[in-house]
Scaffold this motif. Structure first.
Motif, PDB file in Angstrom:
ATOM      1  N   VAL A  69       3.899  -4.167  -6.755  1.00 55.76           N
ATOM      2  CA  VAL A  69       4.122  -5.131  -5.570  1.00 55.76           C
ATOM      3  C   VAL A  69       3.160  -6.125  -5.909  1.00 55.76           C
ATOM      4  CG1 VAL A  69       2.507  -3.983  -4.056  1.00 55.76           C
ATOM      5  CG2 VAL A  69       4.170  -5.491  -3.274  1.00 55.76           C
ATOM      6  N   ALA A  70       1.829  -5.909  -6.448  1.00 59.09           N
ATOM      7  CA  ALA A  70       0.924  -6.909  -6.628  1.00 59.09           C
ATOM      8  C   ALA A  70       1.205  -7.910  -7.742  1.00 59.09           C
ATOM      9  CB  ALA A  70      -0.530  -6.473  -7.155  1.00 59.09           C
ATOM     10  N   ASP A  71       2.091  -7.589  -8.691  1.00 55.28           N
ATOM     11  CA  ASP A  71       2.662  -8.552  -9.582  1.00 55.28           C
ATOM     12  C   ASP A  71       3.656  -9.607  -8.902  1.00 55.28           C
ATOM     13  OD1 ASP A  71       2.411  -7.403 -12.803  1.00 55.28           O
ATOM     14  OD2 ASP A  71       2.471  -6.021 -11.199  1.00 55.28           O
ATOM     15  N   THR A  72       4.407  -9.189  -8.305  1.00 55.95           N
ATOM     16  CA  THR A  72       5.265 -10.014  -7.560  1.00 55.95           C
ATOM     17  C   THR A  72       4.647 -11.046  -6.248  1.00 55.95           C
ATOM     18  OG1 THR A  72       6.004  -8.380  -6.060  1.00 55.95           O
ATOM     19  CG2 THR A  72       7.377  -8.776  -7.886  1.00 55.95           C
ATOM     20  N   GLU A  73       3.724 -10.355  -5.601  1.00 53.45           N
ATOM     21  CA  GLU A  73       3.020 -11.271  -4.904  1.00 53.45           C
ATOM     22  C   GLU A  73       2.182 -12.194  -5.423  1.00 53.45           C
ATOM     23  OE1 GLU A  73       1.878  -7.625  -1.500  1.00 53.45           O
ATOM     24  OE2 GLU A  73       0.438  -8.494  -2.930  1.00 53.45           O
ATOM     25  N   THR A  74       1.387 -11.976  -6.742  1.00 53.81           N
ATOM     26  CA  THR A  74       0.708 -12.970  -7.149  1.00 53.81           C
ATOM     27  C   THR A  74       1.351 -13.933  -7.900  1.00 53.81           C
ATOM     28  OG1 THR A  74      -0.794 -11.166  -7.769  1.00 53.81           O
ATOM     29  CG2 THR A  74      -1.266 -13.298  -9.161  1.00 53.81           C
ATOM     30  N   GLU A  75       2.678 -13.669  -8.510  1.00 50.49           N
ATOM     31  CA  GLU A  75       3.388 -14.667  -8.907  1.00 50.49           C
ATOM     32  C   GLU A  75       4.169 -15.707  -8.097  1.00 50.49           C
ATOM     33  OE1 GLU A  75       7.462 -15.598 -11.354  1.00 50.49           O
ATOM     34  OE2 GLU A  75       6.102 -14.120 -12.094  1.00 50.49           O
TER      35      GLU A  75
END
Length: 293
Positions: free
Chosen positions: A60-66
């Motif tokens: 979820v951190a990948d998608t949030e960060t992008e």
């Protein structure tokens, strides 16, 4: 869409890339402790899912960060295109500026708590990187470059130290080269990559597999390794790090700007004193050719 010939200033784009990447890195750093145990893969519910294969995770951190990076870039450059690992975008080379984003390069390391993962943000014009920044999140080191202006890093020493201009190691013997590499998620390509590394290992000092291509390329730039080779990187893996390595003096061979991981092209970076020897060695063992899926 801006016209094909509109003016861009690489140093201004590099400043944007650096600000955005550092802000995104703050988010990644904070979310690691919120989503996972200090080490290992124990996580809150729904924190991790799989992408191309069961061994290719996204958090979820990948998608949030992008999403955060896209929002920040739109505030600064609302007319530019964006290509990101998670939310996608066209790989076709556009007119004008395209931002190429990897919100977390080294997601497996992030998942396990291994301190080697990065945020990568690059600006390309006509498919060529002209500015970029990579933040090594766990170490708190930022690398950046603008075409023709050299490669730089901050955070390598004291927090308030002046930026350091990067240059590759002054190595001249490929037999003494420390080489970084990486492996694909598909079993078939890994088999072929493993065979190639088996042939390369006797020719060099040693091999390192860090697990984040953007960091590998910055390591070539800083002299932490002497060379890097990997098959099947996507544009977001090399767009910023490849420029940083080149601006530090490395010989860099990159995939086409409209390629994807499945095409299997080789990404190569080598310190200038061994570049000819290293590329010749790779060619002799068959490692310059693409390894498509």
């Amino acid at each position: 869409m801006r016209s094909p010939g509109y003016s861009v200033v690489p140093t201004e784009l590099a400043d944007i890339a650096r600000r955005v990447a550092e802000r995104a890195a703050e988010h990644v750093r904070g979310r690691r402790g919120e989503l996972f145990a200090p080490t290992g893969t124990r996580a809150v519910d729904d924190a991790v899912s799989a992408k191309s294969t069961p061994t290719d995770p996204v958090t979820v951190a990948d998608t949030e960060t992008e999403a955060l990076v896209r929002e920040l870039l739109r505030q600064e450059r609302p007319d530019d295109e964006i290509l990101g690992e998670e939310a996608g975008g066209s790989v076709a080379v556009p007119n004008g500026v395209r931002w190429v984003v990897d919100p977390i390069d080294g997601t497996v390391n992030f998942l396990y708590g291994i301190p080697a993962y990065a945020v990568s943000v690059a600006a390309q014009v006509d498919g060529r990187s002209v500015a970029g920044a990579v933040v090594d999140v766990a170490r708190g080191v930022t690398y950046w470059a603008a075409v023709g202006e050299g490669a730089w890093a901050a955070g390598l020493g004291a927090a308030d130290a002046d930026p350091v201009r990067l240059s590759c190691n002054p190595i001249t013997d490929v037999g003494l080269a420390l080489v970084a590499t990486g492996f694909a998620y598909s079993r078939e390509r890994r088999v072929r990559q493993g065979a190639l590394i088996g042939r390369l290992l006797p020719e060099v000092r040693d091999i390192r597999r860090v697990g984040a291509a953007a960091i590998d390329l910055c390591m070539v730039a800083s002299g932490a390794v002497d060379a890097h080779v990997e098959h099947g990187l996507s544009p977001w893996d090399w767009a910023a790090g490849g420029l940083i390595a080149a601006e530090a003096g490395a010989r860099v061979v990159l995939p086409p700007a409209d390629s994807r991981s499945a095409d299997g092209h080789a990404t190569i970076a080598a310190a200038p004193g061994i570049a000819d020897q290293f590329i010749a060695t790779l060619d002799r063992i068959g490692a310059c050719a693409a390894l498509p899926d």
